[in-house]
Design a protein around this motif. Sequence first.
Motif, mmCIF file in Angstrom:
data_model
loop_
_atom_site.group_PDB
_atom_site.id
_atom_site.type_symbol
_atom_site.label_atom_id
_atom_site.label_comp_id
_atom_site.label_asym_id
_atom_site.label_seq_id
_atom_site.Cartn_x
_atom_site.Cartn_y
_atom_site.Cartn_z
ATOM 1 N N ALA A 93 -27.686 -41.267 -8.655
ATOM 2 C CA ALA A 93 -28.806 -40.430 -8.205
ATOM 3 C C ALA A 93 -29.779 -40.162 -9.350
ATOM 4 C CB ALA A 93 -28.282 -39.116 -7.639
ATOM 5 N N ARG A 94 -29.208 -39.839 -10.508
ATOM 6 C CA ARG A 94 -30.053 -39.552 -11.668
ATOM 7 C C ARG A 94 -30.789 -40.822 -12.096
ATOM 8 N NH1 ARG A 94 -32.802 -37.854 -15.398
ATOM 9 N NH2 ARG A 94 -32.177 -36.279 -16.901
ATOM 10 N N GLY A 95 -30.095 -41.942 -12.054
ATOM 11 C CA GLY A 95 -30.680 -43.206 -12.492
ATOM 12 C C GLY A 95 -31.832 -43.646 -11.615
ATOM 13 N N LEU A 96 -31.662 -43.441 -10.304
ATOM 14 C CA LEU A 96 -32.713 -43.856 -9.363
ATOM 15 C C LEU A 96 -34.033 -43.174 -9.655
ATOM 16 C CD1 LEU A 96 -31.340 -43.959 -5.730
ATOM 17 C CD2 LEU A 96 -32.329 -45.799 -7.085
ATOM 18 N N VAL A 137 -34.214 -35.342 -6.442
ATOM 19 C CA VAL A 137 -35.530 -35.949 -6.229
ATOM 20 C C VAL A 137 -36.078 -36.457 -7.562
ATOM 21 C CG1 VAL A 137 -37.920 -35.468 -5.604
ATOM 22 C CG2 VAL A 137 -36.063 -34.558 -4.224
ATOM 23 N N SER A 138 -36.581 -37.673 -7.546
ATOM 24 C CA SER A 138 -37.175 -38.201 -8.766
ATOM 25 C C SER A 138 -38.341 -37.320 -9.206
ATOM 26 C CB SER A 138 -37.675 -39.618 -8.521
ATOM 27 O OG SER A 138 -38.395 -40.066 -9.644
ATOM 28 N N PRO A 139 -38.410 -36.973 -10.473
ATOM 29 C CA PRO A 139 -39.515 -36.137 -10.949
ATOM 30 C C PRO A 139 -40.878 -36.735 -10.598
ATOM 31 C CG PRO A 139 -37.878 -36.451 -12.674
ATOM 32 C CD PRO A 139 -37.460 -37.317 -11.539
ATOM 33 N N VAL A 140 -40.940 -38.061 -10.579
ATOM 34 C CA VAL A 140 -42.203 -38.716 -10.244
ATOM 35 C C VAL A 140 -42.595 -38.390 -8.804
ATOM 36 C CG1 VAL A 140 -43.242 -40.957 -9.819
ATOM 37 C CG2 VAL A 140 -41.960 -40.557 -11.912
ATOM 38 N N GLY A 178 -26.526 -41.270 -17.844
ATOM 39 C CA GLY A 178 -25.579 -41.079 -16.754
ATOM 40 C C GLY A 178 -24.156 -40.721 -17.142
ATOM 41 N N PHE A 179 -23.691 -41.178 -18.326
ATOM 42 C CA PHE A 179 -22.255 -40.995 -18.590
ATOM 43 C C PHE A 179 -21.829 -39.532 -18.696
ATOM 44 C CE2 PHE A 179 -21.148 -39.722 -22.899
ATOM 45 C CZ PHE A 179 -22.346 -39.849 -23.572
ATOM 46 N N PRO A 180 -22.710 -38.615 -19.187
ATOM 47 C CA PRO A 180 -22.234 -37.223 -19.237
ATOM 48 C C PRO A 180 -21.874 -36.669 -17.853
ATOM 49 C CG PRO A 180 -24.200 -37.497 -20.565
ATOM 50 C CD PRO A 180 -24.042 -38.750 -19.778
ATOM 51 N N PHE A 181 -22.551 -37.151 -16.818
ATOM 52 C CA PHE A 181 -22.224 -36.688 -15.463
ATOM 53 C C PHE A 181 -20.774 -37.022 -15.137
ATOM 54 C CE2 PHE A 181 -26.789 -36.919 -15.307
ATOM 55 C CZ PHE A 181 -27.143 -35.825 -14.545
ATOM 56 N N ALA A 241 -35.168 -53.283 -6.009
ATOM 57 C CA ALA A 241 -33.987 -54.040 -6.431
ATOM 58 C C ALA A 241 -33.603 -53.659 -7.852
ATOM 59 C CB ALA A 241 -34.253 -55.534 -6.332
ATOM 60 N N LEU A 242 -34.634 -53.551 -8.715
ATOM 61 C CA LEU A 242 -34.352 -53.206 -10.104
ATOM 62 C C LEU A 242 -33.827 -51.779 -10.207
ATOM 63 C CD1 LEU A 242 -34.405 -53.986 -13.055
ATOM 64 C CD2 LEU A 242 -36.749 -53.149 -13.178
ATOM 65 N N SER A 243 -34.488 -50.851 -9.505
ATOM 66 C CA SER A 243 -34.073 -49.452 -9.582
ATOM 67 C C SER A 243 -32.632 -49.283 -9.118
ATOM 68 C CB SER A 243 -34.989 -48.566 -8.735
ATOM 69 O OG SER A 243 -36.090 -48.158 -9.507
ATOM 70 N N PHE A 244 -32.346 -49.839 -7.938
ATOM 71 C CA PHE A 244 -30.997 -49.687 -7.396
ATOM 72 C C PHE A 244 -29.988 -50.476 -8.226
ATOM 73 C CE2 PHE A 244 -33.278 -48.163 -3.710
ATOM 74 C CZ PHE A 244 -32.454 -47.161 -3.238
ATOM 75 N N GLY A 245 -30.348 -51.721 -8.522
ATOM 76 C CA GLY A 245 -29.418 -52.562 -9.272
ATOM 77 C C GLY A 245 -29.071 -51.964 -10.622
ATOM 78 N N ALA A 246 -30.117 -51.574 -11.370
ATOM 79 C CA ALA A 246 -29.869 -51.029 -12.705
ATOM 80 C C ALA A 246 -29.075 -49.735 -12.607
ATOM 81 C CB ALA A 246 -31.195 -50.791 -13.423
ATOM 82 N N SER A 247 -29.393 -48.892 -11.605
ATOM 83 C CA SER A 247 -28.667 -47.629 -11.462
ATOM 84 C C SER A 247 -27.201 -47.875 -11.152
ATOM 85 C CB SER A 247 -29.261 -46.787 -10.332
ATOM 86 O OG SER A 247 -30.595 -46.504 -10.599
ATOM 87 N N LEU A 248 -26.936 -48.821 -10.263
ATOM 88 C CA LEU A 248 -25.550 -49.100 -9.887
ATOM 89 C C LEU A 248 -24.767 -49.667 -11.056
ATOM 90 C CD1 LEU A 248 -26.044 -50.573 -6.290
ATOM 91 C CD2 LEU A 248 -25.000 -48.392 -6.884
#
Lengths: 355, 274, 340
Positions: B205-208, C147-150, B150-153, B60-67
């Motif tokens: 994708a990068r955030g996840l 893919v996550s580096p981890v 993420g913003f440079p993407f 939840a944290l990974s997806f939520g924070a990434s979104l």
Amino acid sequence: MSISVVNLTKRFGRFVALNNVSLVCPTGQLVALLGPSGSGKTTLLRIIAGLEVPDSGAVYYHDDEITQRSARDRNVGFVFQHYALFRHMTVYDNVAFGLRVRKVPERQIRERVMELLRLVRLEEKAYHYPSELSGGQKQRIALIRALAPDPKVLLLDEPFGALDAKVRAELRQWLRRFHDEFHVTSIFVTHDQEEAFEVADRVVVMNHGQIEQEGTPLEVFEHPATAFVMDFLGNVNKLPVRVEGGRALLGETGTVEVPAKVFGTAENGRIDAYIRPHELDIARTPDSSNCLTGKIVHLNPAGSVVKVRVLAEDFGLMLNVDLTPERYRTLGLKPGETVFVTPKAAKVFEPDYSI
Amino acid sequence: MGRISPKVLPGYGLSLGFTLVYVSVLVLLPLGACVATAVGMDWAEFVAAVWTPRARAAYALSFGASLIAASISTIIGLLIAWVLVRYQFPGRRLLDSLVDLPFALPTAVAGLVFSHLYSAEGWLGQFLVPLGIEAAYSRLAIVIVLVFIGFPFVVRTVQPVIQSLDAEEEEAAALLGATRWQTFRYVLLPALVPSLITGFALAVARGLGEYGSIVFVSGNMPYKTEIAPFLIVSRLEEGGGRVVEATAIATVLLAASLSLLVVINRLEAWSRKG
Amino acid sequence: MADALSGQNSQRVVEHVQIARSRELGIDPLVLSGKRPLSTMGRRYTQDPLWLRIVLISLAAIVMGVLVVIPVINVFYEALRDGIVAYGRAIVGDPETRYSIVLTLTVAPLAVLCNVIFGIAAAWAVARFRFPGRTLVVTLIDVPLSVSPVVAGLAFVLLFGMQGFLGPWLRKQGIDILFTVPALILATTFVTLPYVARELIPVMEAIGPDEELAALSLGASGWQIFWRVTLPNIKWGLLYGIILCNARAMGEFGAVSVVSGRIPGETTTMPLQVEVLFQDFNSPAAFALASVLTLLAGVTLVLKGWVERHHAVTPHLTDQEGTDEQTQPTPKMSGSTVTV
């Protein structure tokens, strides 16, 4: 509504795009701005539209000075050379755009848009995207999009420039009919003299940011005011002449007279005479003393006129001669033959002494 | 276009062979090992591993924070791309090259400095903490770091599209009577949407997968500030049977990343076409 | 008919004059000839009002300031807090830190070298030949980006660990990979695998195979074609890829962290050493080492900018004739930077 511009000047960096240009386009007329690229015709059109601001001078719509007025408030229809259709809108939404931003009720928009689409016979493309249309269809959509908000002025920048020859010819006639029906004061930019002459009521020839000549197509074609206009309106032979006793004689010593009126040039002055290819005639025998001897170097009988290239060695001149197919058949010419060329008409442009 | 059938130019067998072997050994083999391990588990075991409360909190944290971060990145990215393409101002080139800094800066450095900046004695934290904004060792910290990454993407996907916008469409809109805002809203923005979504997806994708910077800033508290990659690492470090559990979670993350990759490829094709 | 033809001819002459004149004036010849409108900037109706420009530029500057500039300045501020002597001692005085610098400067170039060879081979295969599964190969090259580096690190553990697929067998051969330098190189290579290839593929596609086919028809061998025709053409793109690849390789943290076992003085690269110092509450030393990495990132940016300026493909005038479409953005910069 008439359009006038007074003493317009516009520079881009050190390049002078328009140099003190004045012009009047009468109400309801279709005017062509004709000139080579870089002659300033597009800049003039963009200034009239309000897309550029002139460095000096003024633009009037009827009697209102609108030089500083925003393009948004000028109510002009503008058709871009590359259509500039909104890629992400359907044809319908493109045409409706000008009405929607004016907050016209959607029902009225619908009527107007469909009426215009019917007019150009593209109703069935209403919900297609511009990328699905052919060039000619895009051009027609661009035109009715410009007309949808009922502009008082219609401006077209090289409207057929990006189309192939056949479609271009069709659309030209269509534009003429269209204009005869709507009578919106229209100005279009072109570098194609055929297009200008075929479609326009008046032709304005431009060069180097200045107007060379202005008039009806017939006036301009029959009486070119300057050497540039003469040269620009189709193929022309340029022959050096000297003036002797009020007559223009070919070359340094020759006695062949070119039938052109000279009065401004001093005795023994050097000047260029312009002769159109159809104003030269070819004979197998020297009919008069007033002809050049030459050798046929090239013949092109394909087309509505026969193109003959004749090398007049005495004068070191290559002449382009147009013959009617009948004349060509009568003469039975072959490459390499020696023939006699007579100038039937010519024009000289004498230096302007008023300066 | 431009590609020719094999055997016209030399080197087809050698180059393709080498490429396939290299990709197989470096990518397919290890990822295959990961998937094989996960597949080797029975279903109940797998679910038990990937669906623990702690794992759920981490997803939840990974997806939520990434979104959230990607959404913020999209707005910031559009702003910066617009300013860079449309306006002339002193320092524009510097700004343009600074956009690449998050690409070039090791994530550990970003993590280190952000954890310090927003702490109570940091340059920014000294103002924020008294206001009750705890942007160090919190979920907010994760979002900030992910925006940085993420913003440079977004900038780099949107920038070329703004550059290629047809100026005549804008002029046409003005001539038809549209205000500047109407022109932006109805003519320009729709043209930018595909690239904005692509940039957003790249940022997600990068955030996840991000790990390096978040380790420093989040505090890594289970259920609170522990992201999925961190959970994988801690399970792995516990060793023994926990390695399988780590693998199961990793497989979930891998599946998410690969799906996103497919989506991004589609999006990129779409934004090129649009 | 012929009138129109000669008209076109004189048109062409006019265009040449235009081009010459525009060079003199420093204006785009296509603008002067009216073929292309003046650039978006400075056009009346593509220009936002001054107040809006000021607001948006200020906003962008503030965002970049808070997000990028302040953190960078802070790195150096914290690193130099105890003075230049302490800073120097923090970097070279500690053998583990010193070792981490050497290790990073070993691992990164080796990973880059592997990926350069791979990138050239992949670009040659993908950009020059048609074969079934081509799209799949391109997608596979992209996989390490998402893919996550981890996860990547974990995958290598599963492969080379003691309970892994290959670990026990390799152990019998007397080879240990996990928690050693080769594992670092492998993990780094995995993470940075796409960078050179993704840079070269669009460059080679944009150039097209004509020159290579010409060389072939003139009797050049495969390697001659590569060294004399292909490589000179792609050198800037290659350099660009190397710069990006190297930056990522030096900064890689997640994957390396998992496979390294974090053995100080053996498998801690610079980024890992930053974490070690951070966890030891040795903040000044952590920042000192971080400042070195930041400097390296700065060098990367400068080099990148330099290559971009050199590489900027100015579309040749003759290429423009006939195509009235807007100039395509150069294929390389657009997609490439995003891959980082």
